[in-house]
Motif scaffolding. Structure first.
Motif: not given
Ligand SMILES: [Zn+2]
Length: 468
Positions: A151-153, A171-174, A203-206, A231-234
């Motif tokens: 998951g990306h924090y 949600d995105d992405d706790a 740094a998923e969003e970057q 697991n991204d936006i679950v």
């Molecule tokens: Zn995400």
């Protein structure tokens, strides 16, 4: 429940010919009949997995999501040394939690901070330290075979370079981080055959930089990563947009033509097909077989795409390196709740707030992951070196593969389907052999091979490549 399990399985159409390089044809015949009764699908959770699924706790998941959102922002460019706000505080908290879970593993789970400096790039204006928090549960008997879940924090606001505004990223992405942390907690106390890696990446969003680094470390080490899940936006099955909630569905995105396909592989595919038989597609079929059941309470809606339009996630970092990978995400997104500054505009609440998450839903998604990871880690590895003999024109099919090394491996199953069918319809248990000839034309159906162990765990299917 999908209807594919109700289809009659006829394995009688196939038989092993006299030329099969196998020893005990009568025994194989008996096993084939048994396999035919069982079908090509559905692998009920074993007793240990059922207990594991019950331990996954929505309240703990809720506490994690709430805590992560309370760091204000977890933007990759936010403070790394503030104990209360920013990505550094989140990093340290995740590390502490995972370390606590690992303490119950008897030394089998280790937790590390995996850091690197990301050079200037389109969404990183200054060289920036990026840190993945990685918990590794070492397998008992097959530790070199690895499964990864992430998951990306990191989080973001409307402006992707805004490192100071609130960006709760519930949600995105706790949600995804909470899922993988809860998985780490419940699996730390259990023994797996293969190794499972639980990673909170940054740094998923970057630009997927954290997962890119993680995947490259595996590649550099020659690690045999046989599956990866992002697991991204679950966070919820309720889009809060007036549509009816769908709290028992999770989407699983799996690509067709492999991202890392070589020119030579493309040539083969153009010649004889196989665009629906890449390793990620096989993984998608496997996940549905093991995770769509009353114990998870979920329908796995497999989607034959790498990801949604205009979006991507950390599985792409693994696909780029040739590792089978998939992305889990909620059934319907509310884009006012993603990548948005927290605000009310024209009476509409924007922002990725905890109040829009459903912790029970996240727990169910975690159970889908648990069923997949457990079933993968306890089964033999995916067969390797699977080829279909194409030395001459014949109306039968000879398959060969390398024998796996899992200590409890007991044999193999050949599966097949019509070329127009989406999923396997036929299965034939062929015993502990590495070659078999089947009286069906390789031109008319698609074949695959999977491994079976003493406890009846099946591996994902490997599709054969043509070989002279
Ligand atoms: Zn995400």
């Amino acid at each position: 429940m999908t209807d594919h399990r109700e289809k009659p399985i006829s394995s009688r159409r196939a038989f092993l010919t006299a030329s099969a390089a196998v020893a005990a044809t009568p025994v194989l015949g008996a096993r084939a009949a048994h396999a035919g009764g069982r079908g090509a699908h559905g692998q009920s959770p074993d007793r240990q997995l059922r207990a594991l699924l019950r331990e996954i706790d929505p309240n703990r998941i809720g506490a994690i999501v709430t805590r992560l959102a309370a760091f204000g922002t977890r933007h990759t460019l936010s403070a790394q040394d503030d104990p209360a706000r920013g990505i550094g505080a989140a990093r340290d908290w995740i590390f502490e939690q995972l370390t606590t879970y690992a303490a119950a593993s008897g030394g089998r789970m280790t937790v590390e901070l995996q850091s690197f400096i990301q050079p200037v790039s389109p969404r990183v204006p200054v060289p920036t330290r990026i840190t993945n928090v990685v918990a590794t549960l070492r397998g008992d008997t097959d530790p070199d075979r690895v499964y990864v879940v992430t998951g990306h924090y990191d989080s973001r606001a409307t402006d992707v370079l805004d490192a100071t505004s609130d960006a709760p990223g519930a949600d995105d992405d706790a949600s995804g981080v909470a899922a993988i942390m809860e998985l780490a907690r419940v699996m730390a106390t259990r023994h797996t055959e293969a190794t499972v890696v639980f990673a909170a990446v940054a740094a998923e969003e970057q630009g997927l930089y954290g997962s890119d680094y993680l995947a490259q470390q595996f590649k550099n080490a020659g690690t045999d990563v046989q599956a990866m899940f992002s697991n991204d936006i679950v966070g919820t099955g309720d889009a809060h947009d007036g549509s009816s909630p769908d709290p028992r569905t999770v989407r699983l995105f799996v690509e067709g033509v492999p991202t890392a396909e070589t020119a030579a592989e493309a040539t083969v595919r153009k010649s004889v097909g196989g665009e629906n038989d890449g390793p990620s597609r096989q993984l998608g079929r496997f996940v549905r077989d093991v995770a769509e059941n009353p114990q998870t309470g979920m329908k796995v809606r497999v989607i034959w795409r790498r990801d949604r339009y205009l979006r991507g996630s950390d599985h792409i970092s693994f696909l780029l390196r040739g590792y089978p990978a998939a992305r889990l995400t909620e059934p319907r997104e509310n884009f006012a709740h993603e990548h948005q500054d927290v605000r009310v505009e024209n009476g509409i609440q924007y922002g990725d707030l905890v109040e829009f998450c459903d912790f029970k839903y996240i727990a169910r998604v975690a159970r889908v992951n648990a069923a997949a990871l457990w079933s993968l880690a306890q089964a033999p590895g995916t067969p390797k070196g699977v080829v279909i003999d194409t030395t001459q024109l014949t109306n039968e099919t000879t398959l060969r593969w390398q024998r796996g090394t899992s200590p409890d491996l007991t044999g193999y199953e050949v599966v097949w389907r019509e070329t127009t069918a989406p999923d396997w319809t036929n299965v034939l248990a062929v015993g502990d052999v590495t070659t078999v000839t089947i009286d069906l034309s390789k031109d008319n159906v698609f074949f695959g091979v999977r491994a079976v162990d003493r406890d009846g765990h099946r591996s994902p299917v490997a599709a054969p490549l043509p070989a002279g």
